[in-house]
Every structure is written in structure tokens, then in C-alpha cells.
Design a protein around this motif. Structure first.
Motif, short mmCIF file in Angstrom:
data_model
loop_
_atom_site.label_atom_id
_atom_site.label_comp_id
_atom_site.label_asym_id
_atom_site.label_seq_id
_atom_site.Cartn_x
_atom_site.Cartn_y
_atom_site.Cartn_z
N LEU A 128 0.83 -1.20 0.00
CA LEU A 128 0.00 0.00 0.00
C LEU A 128 0.87 1.25 0.00
O LEU A 128 1.94 1.28 0.60
CB LEU A 128 -0.94 0.01 1.20
N ILE A 129 0.37 2.27 -0.69
CA ILE A 129 1.06 3.55 -0.81
C ILE A 129 0.10 4.64 -0.36
O ILE A 129 -1.06 4.66 -0.77
CB ILE A 129 1.48 3.81 -2.27
N THR A 130 0.58 5.55 0.48
CA THR A 130 -0.27 6.65 0.94
C THR A 130 0.60 7.86 1.21
O THR A 130 1.82 7.82 1.11
CB THR A 130 -1.05 6.24 2.21
N GLY A 131 -0.04 8.97 1.53
CA GLY A 131 0.66 10.20 1.87
C GLY A 131 -0.20 11.03 2.79
O GLY A 131 -1.43 11.01 2.68
N VAL A 132 0.42 11.74 3.70
CA VAL A 132 -0.33 12.54 4.67
C VAL A 132 -1.12 13.62 3.93
O VAL A 132 -0.76 14.03 2.82
CB VAL A 132 0.58 13.18 5.73
N ARG A 133 -2.22 14.05 4.55
CA ARG A 133 -3.04 15.07 3.94
C ARG A 133 -3.64 15.96 5.01
O ARG A 133 -3.75 15.55 6.18
CB ARG A 133 -4.15 14.45 3.08
N PRO A 134 -4.03 17.19 4.65
CA PRO A 134 -4.61 18.10 5.63
C PRO A 134 -5.89 17.52 6.22
O PRO A 134 -6.60 16.72 5.57
CB PRO A 134 -4.91 19.36 4.80
N HIS A 135 -6.18 17.90 7.45
CA HIS A 135 -7.42 17.56 8.14
C HIS A 135 -7.51 16.08 8.52
O HIS A 135 -8.57 15.60 8.93
CB HIS A 135 -8.65 17.95 7.30
N VAL A 136 -6.41 15.34 8.35
CA VAL A 136 -6.35 13.96 8.83
C VAL A 136 -5.14 13.86 9.74
O VAL A 136 -4.03 14.25 9.36
CB VAL A 136 -6.22 12.95 7.66
N SER A 137 -5.33 13.36 10.96
CA SER A 137 -4.26 13.32 11.95
C SER A 137 -3.10 12.46 11.46
O SER A 137 -3.26 11.24 11.25
CB SER A 137 -4.80 12.76 13.27
N THR A 138 -1.94 13.10 11.29
CA THR A 138 -0.75 12.35 10.87
C THR A 138 -0.37 11.33 11.92
O THR A 138 -0.06 10.17 11.61
CB THR A 138 0.43 13.32 10.63
N GLU A 139 -0.41 11.73 13.19
CA GLU A 139 -0.03 10.82 14.27
C GLU A 139 -0.95 9.61 14.31
O GLU A 139 -0.48 8.46 14.42
CB GLU A 139 -0.09 11.57 15.61
N GLU A 140 -2.24 9.83 14.19
CA GLU A 140 -3.19 8.73 14.24
C GLU A 140 -3.00 7.79 13.05
O GLU A 140 -3.04 6.56 13.19
CB GLU A 140 -4.63 9.27 14.24
N GLY A 141 -2.78 8.37 11.88
CA GLY A 141 -2.58 7.56 10.69
C GLY A 141 -1.32 6.71 10.78
O GLY A 141 -1.33 5.52 10.43
N LEU A 142 -0.22 7.30 11.23
CA LEU A 142 1.03 6.56 11.34
C LEU A 142 0.95 5.46 12.40
O LEU A 142 1.53 4.38 12.24
CB LEU A 142 2.18 7.52 11.65
N GLU A 143 0.21 5.73 13.48
CA GLU A 143 0.00 4.70 14.49
C GLU A 143 -0.79 3.53 13.92
O GLU A 143 -0.49 2.36 14.21
CB GLU A 143 -0.74 5.29 15.70
N LYS A 144 -1.79 3.85 13.10
CA LYS A 144 -2.60 2.81 12.48
C LYS A 144 -1.75 1.97 11.52
O LYS A 144 -1.87 0.74 11.47
CB LYS A 144 -3.78 3.44 11.74
N ILE A 145 -0.89 2.63 10.75
CA ILE A 145 -0.01 1.91 9.84
C ILE A 145 0.91 0.96 10.59
O ILE A 145 1.12 -0.20 10.19
CB ILE A 145 0.80 2.90 8.98
N GLU A 146 1.46 1.42 11.71
CA GLU A 146 2.34 0.56 12.50
C GLU A 146 1.57 -0.64 13.05
O GLU A 146 2.08 -1.77 13.09
CB GLU A 146 2.97 1.36 13.64
N TYR A 147 0.32 -0.40 13.45
CA TYR A 147 -0.55 -1.48 13.92
C TYR A 147 -0.79 -2.51 12.81
O TYR A 147 -0.72 -3.73 13.04
CB TYR A 147 -1.88 -0.86 14.38
N PHE A 148 -1.03 -2.04 11.59
CA PHE A 148 -1.24 -2.95 10.46
C PHE A 148 0.03 -3.73 10.14
O PHE A 148 -0.04 -4.91 9.78
CB PHE A 148 -1.68 -2.17 9.22
N ARG A 149 1.17 -3.09 10.25
CA ARG A 149 2.44 -3.78 9.98
C ARG A 149 2.64 -4.94 10.94
O ARG A 149 3.13 -6.01 10.56
CB ARG A 149 3.59 -2.79 10.06
N LYS A 150 2.26 -4.73 12.19
CA LYS A 150 2.43 -5.77 13.20
C LYS A 150 1.37 -6.87 13.07
O LYS A 150 1.68 -8.05 13.16
CB LYS A 150 2.39 -5.15 14.59
N LYS A 151 0.12 -6.47 12.83
CA LYS A 151 -0.98 -7.43 12.81
C LYS A 151 -1.04 -8.23 11.52
O LYS A 151 -1.27 -9.45 11.54
CB LYS A 151 -2.31 -6.71 13.03
N TYR A 152 -0.84 -7.56 10.38
CA TYR A 152 -1.01 -8.20 9.08
C TYR A 152 0.29 -8.33 8.28
O TYR A 152 0.27 -8.83 7.17
CB TYR A 152 -2.02 -7.40 8.22
#
Length: 205
Positions: A128-152
Motif C-alpha cells: 500500500l502507498i499513501t501520503g499525509v493530507r490536511p485535516h487527517v491526523s498524521t499521528e493517528e494515521g502513522l499509528e494505524k499503519i504501525e498497527y497494520f504492519r504488526k498485525k497483518y
């Protein structure tokens, strides 16, 4: 290996934010091909009115000369029914067995993809490829990505992208109000919108 990425969306209209994301994905991920996939109707927008698919596809065709890796597929438009991302990804994987198929998603989708139809399979099976964007929490998104890396064991590439504050909804509203959209879309798309009177009657209403 042929590295191909699919970039799906309504693209109503395609704007500089989409283009910036696509250009950076080609550069950073060394893509041989990036395929824009305009939706017939998003499963999440069944009750919305959208510009006819051929017009949205034509706006995409207007931006293809910007990068030699860019192309368009009308696969989802031609199906004439709502498509799910996993099914589309599997379709291209089966027809391009020698390619590595990646999936480009908006940073807002990072927060919800696990709840999509077969979202966990997307996270397991496709880079998957993504990029940060306005009005979406960068911290929350990066935490979710790390969670996905560990879980899946997900393979995520977060682009080094300067966020571009634009949305298709905003552009449609600007057109209805007669405001300038030249900074939000490329000239070829602006010309097509004006020549065809798109968005003047308020497709969201």
C-alpha cells in the motif's frame, strides 16, 4: 519486476492533490505504471449523484501526459455496478501475473481500510502507498499503519509528500459559485469543466 500501482477514486474532478500524490508515488516507489481507476459508483456513495463516468474519465485522460507512467483503466466504469477494491486488485493481479500490484489510498482511508470489504486481505496481500493530507491526523494515521504492519505484516510506503489542501467537493462548490479553480486543477481539466458546463447545476443536491 513490473511495478504497477492502482489509484482508484471517484475523481469528480481529478485535482492537483491527486496528481501530486500520483507523481510522488511514481518517483519514490519507482513505478513502471500507475493506473487511474475511476469508480462506477463507490460502495460508500450509492446515494450520491456523480458526474457521468465518461466525463470523469476524460478529465483523467487530460492529465496523463504529465507522466509517462500514468494510464487509465475504465474497468470499474464498464462493469456498470459498484466495485470493491479487493475484487479490482485481484482482477489486475490475475491479469498481470508478472507485476507487483500496489494500491494507492488516501491517508483518510488508512483509518478505515480494515473495515472495508475484505480489508484485512488487502492489508495482507498487497503493498500500500499513501501520503499525509490536511485535516487527517498524521499521528493517528502513522499509528494505524504501525498497527497494520504488526498485525497483518502489511507493506506500507508513506510518501514524502507536502500536503495539498484541496477536495473535489470544494472544487465543485467553487464552480457553482463562479470562483477561480485554477490553483486546484490543471488547465486542461479546468478547460474541460468550463467547456462542458460541469458542476453548474449542483450534483450534490
Amino acid at each position: 519486476m513490473n511495478k504497477t500501482a492502482l489509484f482508484g477514486g471517484t475523481f469528480d474532478p481529478i485535482h492537483r492533490g491527486h496528481i501530486n500524490l500520483a507523481m510522488e508515488a511514481v518517483r519514490e516507489c519507482d513505478l513502471n505504471q500507475l493506473i487511474f481507476l475511476p469508480n462506477y459508483i463507490s460502495p460508500f456513495k450509492r446515494d450520491s449523484k456523480v458526474t457521468p463516468g465518461e466525463m470523469r474519465a476524460e478529465m483523467i485522460r487530460r492529465i496523463l501526459p504529465l507522466n509517462s507512467a500514468f494510464s487509465i483503466s475504465e474497468y470499474e466504469l464498464e462493469r456498470q455496478e459498484p466495485s470493491y477494491s479487493y475484487d479490482t486488485l485481484r482482477y489486475f493481479r490475475e491479469r498481470m501475473p508478472d507485476a507487483e500490484i500496489s494500491f494507492i489510498i488516501g491517508f483518510d482511508s488508512v483509518l478505515t481500510i480494515e473495515k472495508w470489504y475484505r480489508g484485512s486481505d488487502i492489508l495482507r496481500e498487497f503493498p500500500l502507498i499513501t501520503g499525509v493530507r490536511p485535516h487527517v491526523s498524521t499521528e493517528e494515521g502513522l499509528e494505524k499503519i504501525e498497527y497494520f504492519r504488526k498485525k497483518y505484516h502489511s507493506r506500507f510506503h508513506v510518501l514524502n509528500l507536502n500536503p495539498f489542501d484541496a477536495s473535489s467537493t470544494e472544487i465543485r462548490e467553487y464552480v457553482r459559485k463562479g470562483k477561480d479553480i485554477s490553483g486546484l486543477v490543471v488547465p486542461e481539466v479546468e478547460e474541460y469543466i468550463k467547456d462542458n458546463g460541469i458542476y453548474l447545476d449542483g450534483i450534490d443536491e
